[in-house]
Design a protein around this motif. Structure first.
Motif, PDB file in Angstrom:
ATOM      1  N   GLY A   1      -0.889   1.812   9.491  1.00 44.33           N
ATOM      2  CA  GLY A   1      -0.177   1.558  10.744  1.00 44.33           C
ATOM      3  C   GLY A   1      -1.045   1.193  11.932  1.00 44.33           C
ATOM      4  O   GLY A   1      -0.603   1.297  13.074  1.00 44.33           O
TER       5      GLY A   1
ATOM      6  N   GLY B   1      -3.147  -3.615   8.822  1.00 44.44           N
ATOM      7  CA  GLY B   1      -2.408  -4.331   9.865  1.00 44.44           C
ATOM      8  C   GLY B   1      -1.882  -5.689   9.441  1.00 44.44           C
ATOM      9  O   GLY B   1      -1.647  -6.560  10.282  1.00 44.44           O
TER      10      GLY B   1
ATOM     11  N   ASP C   1      -4.694   3.988  -1.925  1.00 39.92           N
ATOM     12  CA  ASP C   1      -5.795   4.398  -1.046  1.00 39.92           C
ATOM     13  C   ASP C   1      -6.251   5.816  -1.332  1.00 39.92           C
ATOM     14  O   ASP C   1      -5.479   6.766  -1.183  1.00 39.92           O
ATOM     15  CB  ASP C   1      -5.329   4.333   0.419  1.00 39.92           C
TER      16      ASP C   1
ATOM     17  N   PRO D   1     -11.009   1.993   8.334  1.00 35.32           N
ATOM     18  CA  PRO D   1     -10.315   2.676   7.252  1.00 35.32           C
ATOM     19  C   PRO D   1     -10.011   4.137   7.587  1.00 35.32           C
ATOM     20  O   PRO D   1     -10.733   4.777   8.336  1.00 35.32           O
ATOM     21  CB  PRO D   1     -11.293   2.573   6.079  1.00 35.32           C
ATOM     22  N   GLY D   2      -8.920   4.635   7.024  1.00 34.26           N
ATOM     23  CA  GLY D   2      -8.566   6.039   7.203  1.00 34.26           C
ATOM     24  C   GLY D   2      -7.095   6.259   7.477  1.00 34.26           C
ATOM     25  O   GLY D   2      -6.562   7.306   7.158  1.00 34.26           O
TER      26      GLY D   2
ATOM     27  N   SER E   1       0.841  -1.202   0.000  1.00 36.90           N
ATOM     28  CA  SER E   1       0.000   0.000   0.000  1.00 36.90           C
ATOM     29  C   SER E   1       0.873   1.248   0.000  1.00 36.90           C
ATOM     30  O   SER E   1       1.611   1.514   0.951  1.00 36.90           O
ATOM     31  CB  SER E   1      -0.908   0.002   1.234  1.00 36.90           C
TER      32      SER E   1
ATOM     33  N   ASP F   1      -7.084  -5.938   4.135  1.00 37.29           N
ATOM     34  CA  ASP F   1      -6.429  -4.627   4.156  1.00 37.29           C
ATOM     35  C   ASP F   1      -6.416  -4.048   5.564  1.00 37.29           C
ATOM     36  O   ASP F   1      -7.472  -3.761   6.138  1.00 37.29           O
ATOM     37  CB  ASP F   1      -7.192  -3.699   3.193  1.00 37.29           C
TER      38      ASP F   1
ATOM     39  N   GLY G   1       0.947  -2.218   4.072  1.00 32.52           N
ATOM     40  CA  GLY G   1       1.463  -0.855   4.015  1.00 32.52           C
ATOM     41  C   GLY G   1       2.705  -0.710   4.858  1.00 32.52           C
ATOM     42  O   GLY G   1       3.836  -0.862   4.385  1.00 32.52           O
ATOM     43  N   SER G   2       2.503  -0.441   6.169  1.00 34.49           N
ATOM     44  CA  SER G   2       3.633  -0.193   7.071  1.00 34.49           C
ATOM     45  C   SER G   2       4.596  -1.367   7.127  1.00 34.49           C
ATOM     46  O   SER G   2       5.810  -1.157   7.199  1.00 34.49           O
ATOM     47  CB  SER G   2       3.128   0.055   8.496  1.00 34.49           C
TER      48      SER G   2
ATOM     49  N   MET H   1     -12.073   5.115  -0.642  1.00 37.19           N
ATOM     50  CA  MET H   1     -12.705   5.356   0.661  1.00 37.19           C
ATOM     51  C   MET H   1     -13.332   6.736   0.592  1.00 37.19           C
ATOM     52  O   MET H   1     -12.877   7.690   1.248  1.00 37.19           O
ATOM     53  CB  MET H   1     -11.648   5.266   1.771  1.00 37.19           C
TER      54      MET H   1
ATOM     55  N   HIS I   1      -1.306  -1.194  -4.197  1.00 38.20           N
ATOM     56  CA  HIS I   1      -2.568  -0.778  -3.579  1.00 38.20           C
ATOM     57  C   HIS I   1      -2.535   0.733  -3.373  1.00 38.20           C
ATOM     58  O   HIS I   1      -1.590   1.293  -2.814  1.00 38.20           O
ATOM     59  CB  HIS I   1      -2.736  -1.500  -2.242  1.00 38.20           C
TER      60      HIS I   1
ATOM     61  N   HIS J   1      -8.440   1.667  -4.076  1.00 35.34           N
ATOM     62  CA  HIS J   1      -9.394   1.486  -2.982  1.00 35.34           C
ATOM     63  C   HIS J   1     -10.021   2.848  -2.677  1.00 35.34           C
ATOM     64  O   HIS J   1      -9.370   3.723  -2.109  1.00 35.34           O
ATOM     65  CB  HIS J   1      -8.609   0.931  -1.770  1.00 35.34           C
TER      66      HIS J   1
HETATM   67  C1  DX5 Z   1      -6.424   1.982   5.557  1.00 37.27           C
HETATM   68  C2  DX5 Z   1      -6.007   1.683   4.145  1.00 37.27           C
HETATM   69  C3  DX5 Z   1      -4.953   0.641   4.047  1.00 37.27           C
HETATM   70  C4  DX5 Z   1      -3.628   1.036   4.663  1.00 37.27           C
HETATM   71  C5  DX5 Z   1      -2.951  -0.208   5.151  1.00 37.27           C
HETATM   72  O1  DX5 Z   1      -7.495   2.829   5.544  1.00 37.27           O
HETATM   73  O2  DX5 Z   1      -7.118   1.226   3.383  1.00 37.27           O
HETATM   74  O3  DX5 Z   1      -4.749   0.232   2.699  1.00 37.27           O
HETATM   75  O4  DX5 Z   1      -2.794   1.706   3.748  1.00 37.27           O
HETATM   76  O5  DX5 Z   1      -1.836   0.154   5.874  1.00 37.27           O
HETATM   77  P1  DX5 Z   1      -1.187  -0.804   6.975  1.00 37.27           P
HETATM   78  O6  DX5 Z   1      -0.753  -2.047   6.250  1.00 37.27           O
HETATM   79  O7  DX5 Z   1      -0.066   0.005   7.506  1.00 37.27           O
HETATM   80  O8  DX5 Z   1      -2.258  -1.106   7.986  1.00 37.27           O
END
Ligand code: DX5
Ligand code: ZN
Length: 223
Positions: free
Chosen positions: A145, A177, A35, A141-142, A8, A175, A197-198, A68, A33, A66
């Motif tokens: 990390g 953590g 966001d 979502p938002g 991500s 998606d 992501g992180s 949101m 990915h 994605h």
């Molecule tokens: C959260 C996003 C995710 C996010 C995931 O709202 O939709 O795609 O980037 O990031 P990590 O993997 O750090 O939780």
């Protein structure tokens, strides 16, 4: 089917966006990915189609976009034109979900629907046949990390069962953590696309984490 890894870009260093995407190009990642947050559906704002278009010009992997955002149907064509290969809208943002799915497919993109942690997978019973992918949020979502919500696992199992009993090939994407600590459990439950992501971009060697995530389950019997 081998699982897919979608780093991500939200967790990347945006002062070095080109280099971060080049790392993804050179890695074993399957998708990128992306966001999109509007400050209304989620309490954060990321970026829009202008940046997606710039990413597309240097990214060699499919863009997994994605959305949101509220009223995503207003922007589906624009994100497709910017280079989205997969477009996912939120169940919670679409009063006319069936129409939104058809709209995505009409652009030629793959269609996904995302569910927030509180939304049951049974809500998708009547549209599952039309979907290429279901994205299960394993955080609210938002933000990147955040801590993985373990209640996602039974949801993955239930959705996997709904998909297999109907003989469908709908992908389950997870998606939020996701990292080396929970990837195997998710894949065993039936997940096929892992967004990270992180766990990827904050690592010392991001490409190595991608390759480790890709190797998970190699010796395990998958459902
Ligand atoms: C959260 C996003 C995710 C996010 C995931 O709202 O939709 O795609 O980037 O990031 P990590 O993997 O750090 O939780
Ligand atoms: Zn996402």
């Amino acid at each position: 089917m081998k699982h897919l890894i979608a780093p991500s870009i939200l967790a990347a260093d945006f002062t070095r966006l080109g280099e971060e995407i080049e790392m993804v190009n050179q890695s074993e990642a399957d998708w990128l990915h992306v966001d999109i947050m509007d400050g209304r559906f989620v309490p954060n704002i990321s970026f829009g189609m202008f940046i997606v278009k710039a990413m597309k010009s240097v990214c060699q992997k499919p863009l997994d976009v994605h959305l949101m955002i509220v009223e995503p149907e207003k922007y589906i064509e624009q994100f497709r034109e910017a280079g989205a290969d997969v477009i996912t809208v939120h169940y919670e943002a679409c009063p006319h979900l069936h129409r939104a799915i058809q709209q995505i497919k009409a652009t030629g993109a793959k269609a996904g629907v995302a569910l927030n942690p509180h939304s049951s997978v049974s809500l998708l019973e009547d549209v599952l046949e039309d979907l290429d992918m279901v994205l299960l949020m394993s955080v609210n979502p938002g933000f990147g990390g955040q801590k993985f919500i373990y209640q996602t696992l039974p949801k993955v199992r239930k959705l996997h069962e709904m998909i297999t009993t109907r003989n469908l090939s709908t992908l389950i994407e997870i998606d939020g953590g996701v990292g080396l600590q929970n990837a195997e459990a998710l894949l065993q439950a039936g997940a096929r696309v892992l967004v990270a992501g992180s766990s990827v971009f904050k690592a010392e060697r991001p490409a190595d984490v991608i390759s480790q995530l890709k190797k998970i389950g190699e010796n395990t019997l998958m459902v």
